[in-house]
Design an enzyme around this catalytic site. Structure first.
Site, PDB file in Angstrom:
ATOM      1  CG  ASN A 127      -2.023  -0.846   1.264  1.00 25.36           C
ATOM      2  OD1 ASN A 127      -2.353  -1.406   0.236  1.00 25.36           O
ATOM      3  ND2 ASN A 127      -2.666  -0.989   2.387  1.00 25.36           N
ATOM      4  CG  ASP A 168      -8.032  -3.947   2.813  1.00 23.99           C
ATOM      5  OD1 ASP A 168      -7.840  -3.822   4.037  1.00 23.99           O
ATOM      6  OD2 ASP A 168      -8.484  -3.041   2.073  1.00 23.99           O
ATOM      7  CG  PHE A 176      -4.683   7.139  11.691  1.00 22.90           C
ATOM      8  CD1 PHE A 176      -4.397   7.018  13.038  1.00 22.90           C
ATOM      9  CD2 PHE A 176      -4.312   8.299  11.024  1.00 22.90           C
ATOM     10  CE1 PHE A 176      -3.739   8.034  13.721  1.00 22.90           C
ATOM     11  CE2 PHE A 176      -3.650   9.324  11.690  1.00 22.90           C
ATOM     12  CZ  PHE A 176      -3.361   9.191  13.040  1.00 22.90           C
ATOM     13  CE  LYS A 220     -12.652   2.712   7.514  1.00 25.65           C
ATOM     14  NZ  LYS A 220     -11.709   2.882   6.441  1.00 25.65           N
ATOM     15  CE  LYS A 265     -11.124  -0.653  10.827  1.00 24.92           C
ATOM     16  NZ  LYS A 265     -10.207  -1.626  10.246  1.00 24.92           N
TER      17      LYS A 265
HETATM   18  O1  C5P Z   1     -10.674  -0.716   7.391  1.00 29.15           O
HETATM   19  P1  C5P Z   1      -9.579   0.239   7.136  1.00 29.15           P
HETATM   20  O2  C5P Z   1      -8.363  -0.397   6.526  1.00 29.15           O
HETATM   21  O3  C5P Z   1      -9.953   1.475   6.411  1.00 29.15           O
HETATM   22  O4  C5P Z   1      -9.174   0.732   8.619  1.00 29.15           O
HETATM   23  C1  C5P Z   1      -8.107   1.559   8.854  1.00 29.15           C
HETATM   24  C2  C5P Z   1      -7.656   1.395  10.293  1.00 29.15           C
HETATM   25  O5  C5P Z   1      -7.591   0.048  10.667  1.00 29.15           O
HETATM   26  C3  C5P Z   1      -6.254   1.903  10.489  1.00 29.15           C
HETATM   27  O6  C5P Z   1      -6.130   2.327  11.836  1.00 29.15           O
HETATM   28  C4  C5P Z   1      -5.408   0.679  10.204  1.00 29.15           C
HETATM   29  O7  C5P Z   1      -4.139   0.745  10.807  1.00 29.15           O
HETATM   30  C5  C5P Z   1      -6.246  -0.405  10.807  1.00 29.15           C
HETATM   31  N1  C5P Z   1      -6.151  -1.693  10.114  1.00 29.15           N
HETATM   32  C6  C5P Z   1      -5.571  -2.788  10.723  1.00 29.15           C
HETATM   33  N2  C5P Z   1      -5.530  -3.997  10.088  1.00 29.15           N
HETATM   34  C7  C5P Z   1      -6.051  -4.149   8.853  1.00 29.15           C
HETATM   35  C8  C5P Z   1      -6.648  -3.077   8.204  1.00 29.15           C
HETATM   36  C9  C5P Z   1      -6.684  -1.855   8.856  1.00 29.15           C
HETATM   37  O8  C5P Z   1      -5.077  -2.641  11.844  1.00 29.15           O
HETATM   38  N3  C5P Z   1      -5.993  -5.332   8.260  1.00 29.15           N
END
Ligand code: C5P
Length: 408
Positions: A213, A282, A332, A346, A350
């Protein structure tokens, strides 16, 4: 960033080859917004001239307690009363011995003893040969001056001017600047253990390629530094980025989301704050090829299969520590539009108390950013500023939301 704006520092130089680093330190302090008054011992003036230090600091250098420029002839009183701190860099073995004994037969030691001890801190950056450093007399003197209230900034290790290798080098000017800046920051996270994930993850496809990413890691590294400056113990779990580790921060380098999850879960057992800034991929390839996946000449690209990566933040936020209020989780969100709605949704998805939104293309790789803080009750914008400044503001926001005392 002008972290030292409004601070007036006395920079004291004593005899040692490390004086060449003090010229750079003086420049960095001024760039950081401080005003600097240089005071030198006669021995220091053997290594670097007062003219150099005057030109860099923009102020006449003091070298003698008999300086006639002071109307009352008391430079030791006047200079020390004006200072927010006295920084001794380099502090020689001899000067440490003088401080330990409270000697006052030249201006710099006289000024150190005459300073209002409760109001003007003394920051000491020792510099000497490794044998001198290791000698029990030196260690005894340094322990004594610490017991008397001085702040010891440590030494570096490596090749010394004498040709020997070991401990006792003066820290580099940039390291001293970081330590001096840290010293002046409010300790809003004292006693906390802050865990930060930063950077991207890299999901290998074969030994040559992988998917990743956009993420420079700058925001996460700034948060790690700001948390450290605020007095926290900090663990930084970093994906592949090219950034130096903030001083005093424990860094664990990882590549994949799985590795990041493992390192983060382990550190979260003792953490009291978790800030997830990492741009975790992801998906990862369902299988990893031991050898490079080659073109087969058919013109058809290979068919790749992916599996979803674990959500690190969600996993930790659903854990027992977070649920029982012992671990405060911050997420974040990098969005490209509708930041407020996406950030609110979000945060709920979360299951975390605080979510920080930002617009992805406006932050990737940049040194500044703007943030949107969303909690259960409010939305607050932190306007565009350098990432370290935003990190400092975020740290204060986190500190204000922590329970009075986090239970272990
Ligand atoms: O779902 P999304 O990727 O947009 O969420 C972003 C937040 O979740 C960020 O704080 C990121 O560090 C965390 N995250 C994570 N593990 C993942 C995907 C996102 O800790 N696999």
């Amino acid at each position: 960033m002008q972290d030292l704006a409004g601070k007036h520092l006395v920079l004291g130089l004593t005899g040692g080859i490390a004086c060449y680093k003090s010229a750079e330190l003086c420049r960095l302090l001024i760039k950081a917004g401080a005003t600097v008054q240089v005071v030198m011992t006669d021995a220091a003036a053997q290594f670097i001239t007062p003219v150099t230090m005057q030109a860099l600091s923009g102020r006449a250098v003091y070298t003698s307690q008999w300086d006639v420029r002071e109307a009352n002839n008391m430079p030791h009183i006047n200079l020390s009363r004006e200072a927010d701190a006295i920084v001794l860099a380099p502090c020689s073995a001899d000067f440490a011995a003088r401080l330990a004994q409270g000697r006052t037969d030249e201006l710099l030691s006289l000024m150190c003893l005459a300073r209002p001890i409760g109001r003007v801190p003394l920051l000491v950056a020792p510099a000497m040969n490794r044998e001198m450093w290791a000698h029990p007399a030196t260690q005894r003197n340094l322990a004594q001056i610490q017991a008397d209230g001085a702040v010891l900034m440590g030494v570096g290790s490596g090749l010394q001017a004498c040709g020997e290798t070991g401990d006792g080098r003066m820290l580099e000017a940039s390291e001293l600047l970081e330590d001096i800046t840290t010293f002046f920051q409010p300790k809003s996270l004292a006693g906390q253990h802050v865990l930060v994930t930063a950077g991207p993850t890299f999901e290998a496809l074969d030994p040559i390629r992988g998917i990743t990413n956009h993420s420079s890691g700058k925001m996460g590294f700034s948060i790690a530094r700001a948390a450290r400056d605020a007095g926290a113990q900090v663990t930084l779990v970093a994906g592949p980025v090219h950034l130096p580790t903030p001083r005093g921060v424990r860094r664990i380098d990882v590549l994949s989301a799985d590795e990041m999850l493992g390192a983060t879960l382990a550190a979260s057992q003792t953490a009291t704050v978790f800030v997830a800034t990492a741009a975790v991929a992801d998906w990862r390839p369902a299988s990893h090829s031991e050898q490079k996946i080659k073109k087969d000449g058919s013109g058809k690209p290979p068919v790749l299969h992916f599996v979803e990566n674990p959500d690190i933040l969600h996993t930790i936020a659903q854990g027992e520590r977070a649920k029982s209020g012992r671990l405060f989780c911050v997420g974040f969100a990098a969005e490209s539009e509708n930041l407020v709605e996406h950030a609110k949704a979000k945060r709920e998805r979360k299951g975390i108390p605080l979510l920080v939104g930002n617009i992805g293309p406006l932050t990737f790789g940049q040194d500044d950013n703007s943030l949107l803080l969303v909690d259960a009750h409010s939305v607050r914008e932190l306007p565009r500023a350098p990432k370290l400044q935003l990190a400092r503001e975020l740290v204060l926001e986190i500190a204000a939301r922590l329970p009075e005392r986090t239970l272990e």
